[in-house]
Write an enzyme that holds these catalytic residues in place. Structure first.
Site, mmCIF file in Angstrom:
data_model
loop_
_atom_site.group_PDB
_atom_site.id
_atom_site.type_symbol
_atom_site.label_atom_id
_atom_site.label_comp_id
_atom_site.label_asym_id
_atom_site.label_seq_id
_atom_site.Cartn_x
_atom_site.Cartn_y
_atom_site.Cartn_z
ATOM 1 N N ARG A 235 42.648 -8.784 23.640
ATOM 2 C CA ARG A 235 41.393 -9.135 24.300
ATOM 3 C C ARG A 235 40.628 -7.855 24.612
ATOM 4 O O ARG A 235 41.213 -6.861 25.063
ATOM 5 C CB ARG A 235 41.636 -9.926 25.598
ATOM 6 C CG ARG A 235 42.104 -11.356 25.375
ATOM 7 C CD ARG A 235 41.011 -12.213 24.735
ATOM 8 N NE ARG A 235 41.426 -13.604 24.556
ATOM 9 C CZ ARG A 235 41.973 -14.083 23.452
ATOM 10 N NH1 ARG A 235 42.231 -13.267 22.426
ATOM 11 N NH2 ARG A 235 42.290 -15.363 23.360
ATOM 12 N N GLU A 264 32.014 -9.017 23.379
ATOM 13 C CA GLU A 264 31.847 -9.574 22.032
ATOM 14 C C GLU A 264 31.133 -10.922 22.014
ATOM 15 O O GLU A 264 30.571 -11.315 20.986
ATOM 16 C CB GLU A 264 33.204 -9.715 21.346
ATOM 17 C CG GLU A 264 34.115 -10.761 21.946
ATOM 18 C CD GLU A 264 35.472 -10.809 21.241
ATOM 19 O OE1 GLU A 264 35.844 -11.896 20.778
ATOM 20 O OE2 GLU A 264 36.145 -9.760 21.153
ATOM 21 N N HIS A 296 37.258 -9.926 15.592
ATOM 22 C CA HIS A 296 38.201 -10.890 16.160
ATOM 23 C C HIS A 296 38.780 -11.799 15.067
ATOM 24 O O HIS A 296 38.726 -13.032 15.181
ATOM 25 C CB HIS A 296 37.506 -11.738 17.240
ATOM 26 C CG HIS A 296 38.461 -12.274 18.266
ATOM 27 N ND1 HIS A 296 38.156 -12.328 19.602
ATOM 28 C CD2 HIS A 296 39.718 -12.782 18.158
ATOM 29 C CE1 HIS A 296 39.165 -12.857 20.268
ATOM 30 N NE2 HIS A 296 40.131 -13.133 19.414
#
Length: 336
Positions: A235, A264, A296
Site C-alpha cells: 500500500r 494513487e 498497482h
C-alpha cells in the site's frame, strides 16, 4: 438481482460477467469508472455494489449509497482502507472483502520490481530500442549472499521470503507475529530499525492501518543503507513519498520499485497521458532513473483475479442467503 460493479478493468469484465452468469440468479453491470462522490448516484436502485481498491467509500459516498437503496458492498480486494467501516456499520451496510487470493502474484511481482531496478532493465530496454547497446550505467549486483529484509511475513511475505531463499539470501523479518515457515527457511526476526540498517533489499508486505501509515518515514528511510533497494507492492501509504523523494535527491538507494503510491486514487488504472498531472511529488518521483513505478498491478494475474472474482461472487451469494463468512467486515470482526 443485478449487481453494479465499479472500477472494472477491461481484462476483468468478461471474467466477472461469466462468473455471475454461471451462478444463475444474479447478473452484473460493469463500469470502468470508480466509485466516489461524483459517481455514487449511479448506484441508486442497486441493492449490491462491488468496488475496487481505488474506489472512495467515505462518509458522503456511503450516505449516498444508503439513500439510493444499497445494502451490500462487495469489495474486490483484500485491502479495505478505502472504506469507512464505522460509517458503514452505523448505516447497517454489509461489507465483505476478499480475504485471500494467490500470494504468489504479488510476491513474484515484487521480485520483478526489485530485479528490474537492480539490473536496470527499464533503462537497458529503452536504450536497445534506440540501438544503443552500451553497458555503461547498467551494472547490477548479485542477490546471492546479500540480505533481504521483509516487513510483514504473512502469506505474501512468506512467498517473497521463499523466493529470496531461492536466491541464497540472508533473511531478516519484522512482524507482530513470527511465521514458523519463514523461520524454517532461516529467517531471523529483528527490530525494524535493525532490519532497515542491515538489509540490501527491503520489501513491504504489511496492511495499511493507522499504526503502519508512513511505516517508512524520513527517519526510517535514513536508517537504510545508501545502496539499498526498496520495494513496495503493498500500500502506498506505508511510505512517506515526500521523504523518499528527498532521499533520492541526495543520491541514495540503488533502486526503488513501487507498484503503489499513497495518492494513487484518481490516477492509477486511468489514462492520464493527455492531461497535466498536478501531483508534483509523483511527477518528481518518476523522473529518477533508478525508480520504477507501476500502476498497482502486482495482483493482476489470471490466477489471482480469478480467485478474487470467485470470492466476490460467493460473498454476494452468502449475503442473499443470509450467511456470514470470514470475508464479512461489517459488523467488524474483533481484532485479536
Amino acid at each position: 438481482m443485478e449487481i453494479l460493479a465499479f472500477g472494472v478493468q477491461a481484462d476483468e469484465k468478461p471474467l466477472l460477467e461469466k462468473a455471475f452468469r454461471a451462478e444463475g440468479p444474479h447478473e452484473v453491470r460493469c463500469l470502468d469508472v470508480f466509485l466516489n462522490e461524483d459517481t455514487a448516484p449511479i448506484a441508486t436502485g442497486y441493492e449490491t455494489v462491488s468496488t475496487s481498491v481505488n474506489c472512495e467509500l467515505g462518509n458522503h459516498v456511503l450516505q449516498t449509497l444508503t439513500a439510493g437503496g444499497t445494502q451490500m458492498i462487495a469489495q474486490r480486494s483484500t485491502g479495505f482502507n478505502n472504506i469507512d467501516l464505522k460509517v458503514a456499520e452505523r448505516l447497517d451496510l454489509t461489507v465483505a472483502r476478499v480475504s485471500y487470493y494467490s500470494p504468489h502474484s504479488v510476491a513474484e511481482f515484487a521480485w520483478t520490481l526489485g530485479m528490474a531496478v537492480n539490473r536496470n532493465i527499464v533503462r537497458a530496454s529503452i536504450r536497445t530500442r534506440d540501438f544503443d547497446f552500451r553497458l555503461d550505467g547498467l551494472m547490477g549486483r548479485d542477490m546471492h549472499g546479500r540480505t533481504a529484509g521483509i516487513l510483514g511475513t504473512g502469506k505474501i511475505g512468506e512467498a517473497f521470503t521463499r523466493i529470496a531463499h531461492g536466491f541464497g539470501m540472508n533473511l531478516l523479518g519484522w512482524d507482530v507475529a513470527e511465521n514458523p515457515a519463514c523461520m524454517e527457511l532461516g529467517m531471523k526476526y529483528v527490530p525494524k530499525q535493525q532490519l532497515l540498517a542491515e538489509s540490501d533489499l527491503v520489501s513491504l508486505h504489511v496492511p495499511l492501518i493507522p499504526e503502519t501509515r508512513h511505516l517508512l518515514d524520513a527517519a526510517a528511510l535514513r536508517t537504510m543503507k545508501d545502496d539499498a533497494i526498496l520495494v513496495n507492492s503493498s500500500r502506498g501509504g506505508l511510505v512517506d513519498t515526500r521523504a523518499l523523494v528527498a532521499e533520492l535527491r541526495e543520491g541514495r538507494f540503488t533502486g526503488v520499485g513501487l507498484d503503489v503510491y499513497e495518492a494513487e486514487a484518481g490516477l492509477f488504472f486511468l489514462d492520464k497521458s493527455l492531461e497535466v498531472v498536478d501531483d508534483d511529488t509523483l511527477a518528481r518521483l518518476v523522473t529518477f532513473p533508478n525508480v520504477v513505478v507501476t500502476s498497482h498491478q502486482a495482483y493482476y494475474t489470471v490466477d489471482a483475479v480469478g480467485q478474487i472474482i470467485d470470492t466476490t461472487v460467493r460473498n454476494v451469494l452468502d449475503y442473499t442467503a443470509g450467511r456470514r463468512s470470514e470475508n464479512v467486515l461489517v459488523p467488524a470482526p474483533a481484532i485479536t
